[in-house]
Write an enzyme that holds these catalytic residues in place. Structure first.
Site, short mmCIF file in Angstrom:
data_model
loop_
_atom_site.label_atom_id
_atom_site.label_comp_id
_atom_site.label_asym_id
_atom_site.label_seq_id
_atom_site.Cartn_x
_atom_site.Cartn_y
_atom_site.Cartn_z
N LEU A 1 19.20 -18.45 -3.71
CA LEU A 1 19.28 -18.96 -4.69
C LEU A 1 18.95 -21.18 -4.85
O LEU A 1 20.26 -21.12 -4.11
CB LEU A 1 19.45 -19.03 -6.30
N GLU B 1 25.64 -7.75 -8.65
CA GLU B 1 26.62 -8.77 -8.20
C GLU B 1 28.53 -7.75 -8.83
O GLU B 1 28.71 -7.29 -9.74
CB GLU B 1 26.85 -10.32 -9.73
N GLU C 1 18.52 -14.53 -17.11
CA GLU C 1 18.94 -13.71 -17.55
C GLU C 1 20.64 -14.51 -16.72
O GLU C 1 20.56 -15.97 -16.15
CB GLU C 1 18.90 -12.35 -16.41
N TYR D 1 31.07 -27.82 -2.40
CA TYR D 1 30.55 -27.63 -1.63
C TYR D 1 29.21 -27.20 -2.39
O TYR D 1 28.97 -28.37 -1.69
CB TYR D 1 30.64 -25.98 -1.96
N ASP D 2 28.70 -27.11 -3.53
CA ASP D 2 27.56 -27.65 -3.77
C ASP D 2 26.47 -28.94 -3.24
O ASP D 2 26.27 -29.55 -2.87
CB ASP D 2 27.30 -27.42 -4.98
N LYS E 1 24.50 -15.78 -14.71
CA LYS E 1 24.20 -15.88 -13.00
C LYS E 1 26.09 -15.56 -13.24
O LYS E 1 26.80 -16.22 -13.78
CB LYS E 1 24.08 -17.39 -12.38
N CYS F 1 65.40 -37.31 -32.46
CA CYS F 1 64.50 -37.67 -31.37
C CYS F 1 62.73 -37.70 -31.76
O CYS F 1 62.56 -36.77 -32.77
CB CYS F 1 64.67 -36.07 -30.69
S1 IVH Z 1 18.61 -13.53 -8.25
C1 IVH Z 1 15.84 -13.38 -4.06
N1 IVH Z 1 19.94 -13.21 -10.34
O1 IVH Z 1 23.34 -15.85 -7.08
C2 IVH Z 1 16.79 -13.98 -4.95
N2 IVH Z 1 21.48 -13.40 -8.08
O2 IVH Z 1 22.84 -18.17 -5.66
C3 IVH Z 1 18.17 -13.28 -5.64
N3 IVH Z 1 23.25 -13.79 -8.60
O3 IVH Z 1 23.84 -14.14 -4.07
C4 IVH Z 1 19.41 -13.21 -6.26
N4 IVH Z 1 23.36 -13.53 -10.37
O4 IVH Z 1 25.03 -12.84 -5.65
C5 IVH Z 1 20.44 -13.07 -8.46
N5 IVH Z 1 21.40 -12.98 -12.20
C6 IVH Z 1 21.09 -12.85 -10.90
C7 IVH Z 1 22.25 -13.41 -10.51
C8 IVH Z 1 22.39 -13.95 -8.51
C9 IVH Z 1 24.54 -14.25 -9.83
C10 IVH Z 1 23.93 -14.49 -7.35
C11 IVH Z 1 23.89 -13.23 -6.09
C12 IVH Z 1 23.29 -14.82 -5.29
C13 IVH Z 1 23.93 -16.32 -5.27
C14 IVH Z 1 22.26 -16.83 -5.26
#
Ligand code: IVH
Length: 664
Positions: free
Chosen positions: A72, A163, A103, A25-26, A105, A422
């Site tokens: 993001l 999340e 941090e 997808y990306d 993801k 075998c």
């Molecule tokens: S910050 C303005 N921090 O990634 C930016 N997002 O691809 C707001 N996500 O929808 C997001 N871990 O659900 C942020 N440490 C983290 C994250 C995080 C997971 C997810 C989030 C967002 C998606 C963006």
């Protein structure tokens, strides 16, 4: 392309049932972005690049976020990270090292929580970024989320962003329950979390044990924001929101990349899935100066790990014979990149598993490879099933030796009945034969057993007794001195007691205790070989299953000829005096070895454990009693920690052995 992307984002966000992997997808999304950048005239208002998610599913009320929930931008390489950091430095017009809040993801789903005067009032999914679904009732069931802020002086209004995810152990438990109740399993913890949160009946959500991590704030009123993201996170933690203890503040691009690689090494040991790390400018005023593009901040970046799941075609299912005769179906795949390597084979465990997951040859399947774990087919994309997909049927004969394949009632595994004839089973048989608790032939470990079979020097364990020093000395890593010693220890083993010999033969269901019982009743192997079912059943603890297995073993012409060879070569085990085996410190315990041991080889560690009465297994499960971890232990150690299994060091093992010596 837009249609394709719209379709896939509907499958993913609205149905929680994606057809393609996140990585695919990306890459579609990026291709569209590139095309639109090259031909701006063709990019339209309604392009998926202009919005963040998908329309809410029917069934939940829509809520407008007080501030939009952004997405993001992603990076997949160090170069992209360098370019990002440089762009930010340019926008800030600085050449000084920039401070970043970093941090994990989290791989779950985004949620926005609203607190009014410190009270939780509502929760919404991201939806299209400006409007999401009202999941207040469901979110209220998530125990990790505070319903009241821990402060006498709360903001008037506050959006907390974070999340929702499911811990790996809760995911496994949920799938076991799904299986037991005849429901379709979830493909991964993220899908399980999404499916659990978007339940119309909140009591179902409550039973699913969801977790939450806060990663920032949205709208806020009546709170003087601190100067940095790091301090915002500290405040959230103080209000009792779960925040990751892996968050840090680092400086410069080198700080970002070091963090990425550090978390990449630890990720499999974490109790939840992450799919990368997130970098954010730490200074909030700087964040505003750098600003936003259409759907994402310019001051933040998601640096993704290589995807651990990918979708590909299942071309065929082959059957592999394991060392104990177990037949394992193996998926032959159209090669696909998963977790940083190209995967063309994956395990399918057993026949039932294939049918339970409804996998057919020709299907599109989701393949997962996490860390050093064997790639696995996790699920099938039913909506992409071709018309000519074929059902898998387990073979009736062994692909290695042509013997009949049997699957006993109540067993998941089909087995080759070829036994010692075998080739796939010969190596294991040889190694087992020589092991300490069997014939105790010092110096004959797994590696050597493999070599002997590969070189055609031992077609069966009886051939060991004809080996010459000259033949052995020609083998890899075998000097003349060790060859002489080995020939000696093989010759010595001719004196082994009958119970050891019977155990060494590796007859199914004949473990050490049964071998001892049999050796008390029958004085030679010939007597046992000609025993009738009735005579066998007179032996204590020998029931139908064991008796059947013994009869089956000795009815086999090849096995009989091997026994004759043993006798010819002078292996005439007789039962001498009783051979008592007392309680040993590891009696009946199952251990798993992982990592690099410093003072002993794996074979030696295995021998130690077996001498102490324990058993060594290759994989960690609920049945494991201890895990012995050496340096650089990876996923097995992580799994042990997850399951709460006691982890031993090499010196613990030696201490056990010393305790044993003291007692005897
Ligand atoms: S910050 C303005 N921090 O990634 C930016 N997002 O691809 C707001 N996500 O929808 C997001 N871990 O659900 C942020 N440490 C983290 C994250 C995080 C997971 C997810 C989030 C967002 C998606 C963006």
């Amino acid at each position: 392309m837009r249609e394709q992307i719209n379709y896939h984002s509907w499958r993913y966000y609205a149905l929680d049932d994606p057809e393609i992997s996140d990585a695919e997808y990306d890459s579609l999304f990026r291709e569209l972005e590139t095309l639109e950048a090259a031909w701006p005239a063709l990019s339209g208002e309604n392009s998926p690049t202009r919005r963040v998610g998908e329309q809410p599913a029917t069934g939940f009320a829509s809520v407008t976020h007080l501030r939009p929930m952004l997405s993001l931008n992603n990076a997949f390489s160090d170069d992209e990270v360098e370019a990002f950091a440089q762009r930010v430095a340019e926008l800030l017009a600085t050449s000084a090292s920039v401070e970043w809040a970093v941090e994990p993801k989290f791989d779950g789903l985004a949620i926005s929580l609203v607190y009014q005067n410190g009270h939780f009032v509502s929760a919404a999914t991201r939806g299209d970024g400006s409007t999401g679904e009202d999941v207040t009732g469901n979110v209220r069931t998530i125990r990790a989320i505070p319903l009241q802020l821990c402060t006498p002086d709360p903001p008037a209004r506050l959006e907390v962003r974070g999340e929702v995810l499911m811990l790996k152990r809760d995911f496994r438990r949920l799938n076991e329950e799904q299986h037991a109740s005849g429901n379709k399993p979830f493909a991964n913890p993220r899908n399980a979390a999404a499916g659990s949160l978007r339940q119309l009946d909140a009591s179902v959500t409550a039973g699913r044990r969801l977790h939450f991590f806060a990663y920032g704030t949205g709208y806020c009123e009546g709170w003087s924001m601190p100067a940095t993201h790091g301090e915002v996170m500290d405040q959230l933690a103080a209000w009792r929101f779960p925040v990751s203890d892996l968050r840090r503040v680092v400086t410069g691009t080198s700080g970002l990349l070091a963090y990425y690689h550090e978390i990449g090494r630890e990720r499999h040991a974490l109790p939840f899935d992450i799919d990368g790390v997130v970098y954010k400018l730490n200074n909030l005023a700087d964040q505003e100066r750098v600003g936003y593009v259409a759907r994402a901040p310019r001051f933040a970046l998601a640096h993704k790990f290589p995807a651990e799941e990918a979708t590909t075609r299942l071309l065929d299912i082959k059957v592999q014979v394991g060392r104990t005769g177990a037949l394992t179906p193996v998926a032959v795949l159209e090669p696909v990149a998963v977790g940083g390597v190209t995967v063309s084979h994956a395990t399918l465990h057993n026949e039932d598993e294939i049918h339970r997951k409804d996998i057919m040859i020709g299907d599109w399947v989701n393949v997962r490879r996490a860390g050093d774990v064997i790639p696995e087919v996790v699920s099938v994309v039913l909506s992409r099933r071709p018309a000519d997909a074929r059902r898998f049927v387990m073979r009736e004969t062994c692909p290695e030796c042509g013997s009949t394949v049997v699957r006993l009632p109540g067993e998941a595994v089909a087995r080759c009945t070829g036994g010692l004839s075998c080739p796939a089973q010969r190596k294991q048989a040889l190694w087992h034969f020589a092991s300490r608790r069997a014939m105790d032939i010092a110096g004959l470990g797994e590696r050597l057993a493999d070599q002997l079979v590969d070189a055609g020097l031992a077609k069966d364990p009886a051939d060991l007794y004809q080996l010459t020093v000259k033949q052995l000395a020609g083998l890899d890593r075998m000097g003349e001195k060790s060859a002489i010693n080995l020939v000696k220890s093989i010759a010595n083993s001719k004196q082994a007691s009958l119970d050891r010999f019977l155990f060494a033969l590796g007859i199914r269901h004949v473990g050490e205790q049964t071998a001892r019982d049999l050796a008390r009743r029958f004085l030679t192997v010939q007597e046992l070989a000609s025993a009738s079912r009735e005579e066998l059943l007179q032996v204590p603890e020998v029931g139908e299953v064991v008796a059947e297995s013994i009869l089956h073993f000795f009815a086999d012409a090849h096995n009989r000829s091997v026994i004759e060879k043993f006798i010819r070569y002078g292996v005439e085990s007789r039962q001498s005096s009783a051979n008592p085996v007392g309680q040993t410190p590891l009696s009946g315990k199952t251990l798993v070895l992982t990592g690099t041991l410093s003072g002993m080889t794996r074979d030696e560690a295995r021998a130690w454990i077996e001498r102490l009465g324990g058993k060594v297994s290759g994989s960690v499960s609920a049945k494991t009693d201890y895990v012995v971890a050496g340096a650089d232990a990876g996923s097995k150690l992580a799994r042990a920690r997850e399951l709460g299994i006691t982890v031993l060091t090499e010196s613990d093992l030696i201490a056990f052995a010393e305790q044993q010596r003291g007692e005897s």
